[in-house]
Design an enzyme around this catalytic site. Structure first.
Site, PDB file in Angstrom:
ATOM      1  N   ASN A  18       0.868  -1.176   0.000  1.00 15.94           N
ATOM      2  CA  ASN A  18       0.000   0.000   0.000  1.00 15.94           C
ATOM      3  C   ASN A  18       0.903   1.223   0.000  1.00 15.94           C
ATOM      4  O   ASN A  18       1.537   1.527   1.013  1.00 15.94           O
ATOM      5  CB  ASN A  18      -0.892  -0.025   1.247  1.00 15.94           C
ATOM      6  CG  ASN A  18      -1.627   1.286   1.439  1.00 15.94           C
ATOM      7  OD1 ASN A  18      -1.790   2.072   0.514  1.00 15.94           O
ATOM      8  ND2 ASN A  18      -2.078   1.527   2.673  1.00 15.94           N
ATOM      9  N   TRP A  19       0.940   1.907  -1.141  1.00 13.73           N
ATOM     10  CA  TRP A  19       1.879   3.028  -1.263  1.00 13.73           C
ATOM     11  C   TRP A  19       1.368   4.313  -0.633  1.00 13.73           C
ATOM     12  O   TRP A  19       2.091   5.302  -0.564  1.00 13.73           O
ATOM     13  CB  TRP A  19       2.211   3.274  -2.740  1.00 13.73           C
ATOM     14  CG  TRP A  19       3.093   2.219  -3.337  1.00 13.73           C
ATOM     15  CD1 TRP A  19       3.688   1.176  -2.681  1.00 13.73           C
ATOM     16  CD2 TRP A  19       3.481   2.107  -4.714  1.00 13.73           C
ATOM     17  NE1 TRP A  19       4.435   0.429  -3.574  1.00 13.73           N
ATOM     18  CE2 TRP A  19       4.321   0.970  -4.822  1.00 13.73           C
ATOM     19  CE3 TRP A  19       3.211   2.845  -5.861  1.00 13.73           C
ATOM     20  CZ2 TRP A  19       4.881   0.572  -6.033  1.00 13.73           C
ATOM     21  CZ3 TRP A  19       3.771   2.454  -7.067  1.00 13.73           C
ATOM     22  CH2 TRP A  19       4.604   1.322  -7.155  1.00 13.73           C
ATOM     23  N   LYS A  20       0.111   4.349  -0.231  1.00 20.98           N
ATOM     24  CA  LYS A  20      -0.467   5.571   0.341  1.00 20.98           C
ATOM     25  C   LYS A  20      -0.227   6.743  -0.621  1.00 20.98           C
ATOM     26  O   LYS A  20      -0.262   6.536  -1.821  1.00 20.98           O
ATOM     27  CB  LYS A  20       0.105   5.814   1.742  1.00 20.98           C
ATOM     28  CG  LYS A  20       0.078   4.538   2.588  1.00 20.98           C
ATOM     29  CD  LYS A  20       0.359   4.761   4.032  1.00 20.98           C
ATOM     30  CE  LYS A  20       0.300   3.406   4.748  1.00 20.98           C
ATOM     31  NZ  LYS A  20       0.356   3.531   6.185  1.00 20.98           N
ATOM     32  N   HIS A 105      -9.255   1.595   4.996  1.00 18.74           N
ATOM     33  CA  HIS A 105      -7.929   1.682   5.623  1.00 18.74           C
ATOM     34  C   HIS A 105      -7.996   2.629   6.827  1.00 18.74           C
ATOM     35  O   HIS A 105      -8.773   3.584   6.831  1.00 18.74           O
ATOM     36  CB  HIS A 105      -6.902   2.195   4.602  1.00 18.74           C
ATOM     37  CG  HIS A 105      -5.506   2.161   5.143  1.00 18.74           C
ATOM     38  ND1 HIS A 105      -4.998   3.188   5.896  1.00 18.74           N
ATOM     39  CD2 HIS A 105      -4.556   1.208   5.088  1.00 18.74           C
ATOM     40  CE1 HIS A 105      -3.758   2.864   6.266  1.00 18.74           C
ATOM     41  NE2 HIS A 105      -3.469   1.671   5.793  1.00 18.74           N
ATOM     42  N   GLU A 107      -6.266   4.999   7.773  1.00 20.71           N
ATOM     43  CA  GLU A 107      -6.113   6.442   7.483  1.00 20.71           C
ATOM     44  C   GLU A 107      -7.400   7.015   6.895  1.00 20.71           C
ATOM     45  O   GLU A 107      -7.732   8.173   7.119  1.00 20.71           O
ATOM     46  CB  GLU A 107      -4.903   6.663   6.561  1.00 20.71           C
ATOM     47  CG  GLU A 107      -3.610   6.507   7.352  1.00 20.71           C
ATOM     48  CD  GLU A 107      -2.495   5.815   6.600  1.00 20.71           C
ATOM     49  OE1 GLU A 107      -2.478   5.848   5.357  1.00 20.71           O
ATOM     50  OE2 GLU A 107      -1.621   5.212   7.274  1.00 20.71           O
ATOM     51  N   GLU A 176      -5.247  -4.597  10.617  1.00 20.87           N
ATOM     52  CA  GLU A 176      -4.192  -3.597  10.779  1.00 20.87           C
ATOM     53  C   GLU A 176      -4.432  -2.807  12.062  1.00 20.87           C
ATOM     54  O   GLU A 176      -5.166  -1.806  12.045  1.00 20.87           O
ATOM     55  CB  GLU A 176      -4.174  -2.644   9.579  1.00 20.87           C
ATOM     56  CG  GLU A 176      -3.856  -3.314   8.270  1.00 20.87           C
ATOM     57  CD  GLU A 176      -3.223  -2.342   7.285  1.00 20.87           C
ATOM     58  OE1 GLU A 176      -2.137  -2.642   6.791  1.00 20.87           O
ATOM     59  OE2 GLU A 176      -3.807  -1.275   7.040  1.00 20.87           O
ATOM     60  N   GLY A 182       2.812   2.346  10.659  1.00 21.40           N
ATOM     61  CA  GLY A 182       3.791   3.420  10.502  1.00 21.40           C
ATOM     62  C   GLY A 182       4.534   3.767  11.775  1.00 21.40           C
ATOM     63  O   GLY A 182       5.184   4.809  11.853  1.00 21.40           O
ATOM     64  N   SER A 222       3.671  -2.011  10.271  1.00 21.85           N
ATOM     65  CA  SER A 222       5.125  -2.069  10.507  1.00 21.85           C
ATOM     66  C   SER A 222       5.750  -3.407  10.092  1.00 21.85           C
ATOM     67  O   SER A 222       6.648  -3.912  10.776  1.00 21.85           O
ATOM     68  CB  SER A 222       5.454  -1.721  11.961  1.00 21.85           C
ATOM     69  OG  SER A 222       5.075  -0.378  12.235  1.00 21.85           O
ATOM     70  N   GLY A 243       3.058  -1.065   4.177  1.00 22.33           N
ATOM     71  CA  GLY A 243       3.093   0.343   3.800  1.00 22.33           C
ATOM     72  C   GLY A 243       4.518   0.764   3.476  1.00 22.33           C
ATOM     73  O   GLY A 243       5.020   0.532   2.381  1.00 22.33           O
ATOM     74  N   GLY A 244       5.190   1.369   4.470  1.00 24.14           N
ATOM     75  CA  GLY A 244       6.520   1.953   4.260  1.00 24.14           C
ATOM     76  C   GLY A 244       7.497   1.058   3.518  1.00 24.14           C
ATOM     77  O   GLY A 244       8.169   1.497   2.564  1.00 24.14           O
TER      78      GLY A 244
HETATM   79  P1  PGA Z   1       3.163   0.408   7.490  1.00 21.74           P
HETATM   80  O1  PGA Z   1       1.681   0.651   6.904  1.00 21.74           O
HETATM   81  O2  PGA Z   1       3.651  -0.892   6.907  1.00 21.74           O
HETATM   82  O3  PGA Z   1       3.968   1.595   6.998  1.00 21.74           O
HETATM   83  O4  PGA Z   1       3.045   0.344   8.965  1.00 21.74           O
HETATM   84  C1  PGA Z   1       0.781  -0.415   6.739  1.00 21.74           C
HETATM   85  C2  PGA Z   1      -0.513   0.074   6.148  1.00 21.74           C
HETATM   86  O5  PGA Z   1      -0.958   1.160   6.486  1.00 21.74           O
HETATM   87  O6  PGA Z   1      -1.132  -0.619   5.312  1.00 21.74           O
END
Ligand code: PGA
Length: 262
Positions: A18-20, A105, A107, A176, A182, A222, A243-244
């Site tokens: 997930n590149w956000k 998600h 966010e 999640e 993050g 994470s 994500g990251g």
């Molecule tokens: P993260 O994000 O791996 O940077 O913690 C995961 C996500 O939000 O899908």
């Protein structure tokens, strides 16, 4: 049960990025030049990417020789078209070549105030376009510490399941925990296994045990190349939503190579 168009995906490990709000079309193209050189097609796993909507078409085009990799969108609006400035419909996502929609998600829920009801409408809109859905659920630290983990997960998953009963083979879940996203603090494999078992029970309650056993439940929060193997080895963990660490071709290629369970 309707045939799943990507039937091979069920309960094979799913490694998803997930590149956000990172990477436009140019960065997307160069990411896939690099990633595809590092990760060859394998039929024992599924790889999904969620680039920003503006880069979905570029991603699909960059991956036209790689049917082993699917592209999804990070969000949709539930309406088909109209005066909704800034939004993307499920039909537009499908036209761009997306196969999956990420819904709810954390966010979206916590930064943009998306409700369970809105997430459910997005599930319905995605399924109406024959897109798969990956529904994200997860508790905040306050909810976990207040003993409300199961209550929160039940509320979030039940809302989404309410729209998906006739299309369960298009349904996937990502657990999640908000406190793990993050932050560099991942859930332990045991915590993930417990939450996943609870979610699978909830799916069985809404559908049945046979269907629940087929629904992929991914862990996210994470995930790194260092902890991916332990998390993916946990009971009921069918994949990872990253994500990251999905922004770097070398890191995500390492995660994409994580051995599956047995
Ligand atoms: P993260 O994000 O791996 O940077 O913690 C995961 C996500 O939000 O899908």
């Amino acid at each position: 049960m309707p045939e799943n168009p990507r039937g091979a995906l069920r309960r094979t490990p799913v490694l998803a990025g997930n590149w956000k709000m990172n990477k436009g079309p140019l960065a997307t193209r160069s990411f896939f030049d690099d990633f595809c050189a590092r990760h060859g097609a394998r039929d024992d796993r599924s790889i999904w990417f969620f680039p920003p909507a503006i880069a979905v078409y570029t991603a699909v085009h960059a991956l036209r020789q790689r049917p082993d990799i699917d592209v999804g969108v990070q969000n949709i609006h539930w309406e088909r078209a109209g005066a909704f400035t800034g939004e993307t419909s499920a039909g537009m996502a499908a036209e761009a070549g997306a196969r999956i929609v990420l819904v709810g998600h954390s966010e979206r829920r916590h930064v943009f105030g998306e409700t369970d009801e809105q997430a459910a409408r997005k599930v319905a809109a995605a399924l109406a376009e024959d897109l798969d859905v990956l529904v994200c659920v997860g508790e905040t630290l306050e909810e976990r510490e207040g003993g409300r983990l199961e209550q929160v997960l039940a509320r979030q998953i039940d809302a989404a399941l309410g729209e998906a009963r006739d299309a369960m083979l298009r349904f996937a879940v990502a657990y999640e925990p908000v406190w793990a996203i993050g932050t560099g603090v991942n859930a332990t494999p045991a915590d993930a296994a417990a939450a996943h078992a609870f979610l699978r029970q909830r799916i069985a309650r809404a559908a049945n045990a046979t269907i629940a056993a087929e629904v992929p439940i991914l862990y996210g929060g994470s995930v790194t190349p260092d902890n991916a193997a332990d998390l993916l080895a946990a009971a009921d963990v069918d994949g990872l939503l990253v994500g990251g660490a999905s922004l770097k071709p070398d890191a995500f290629a390492a995660i994409a190579a994580t051995p599956g369970r047995g």
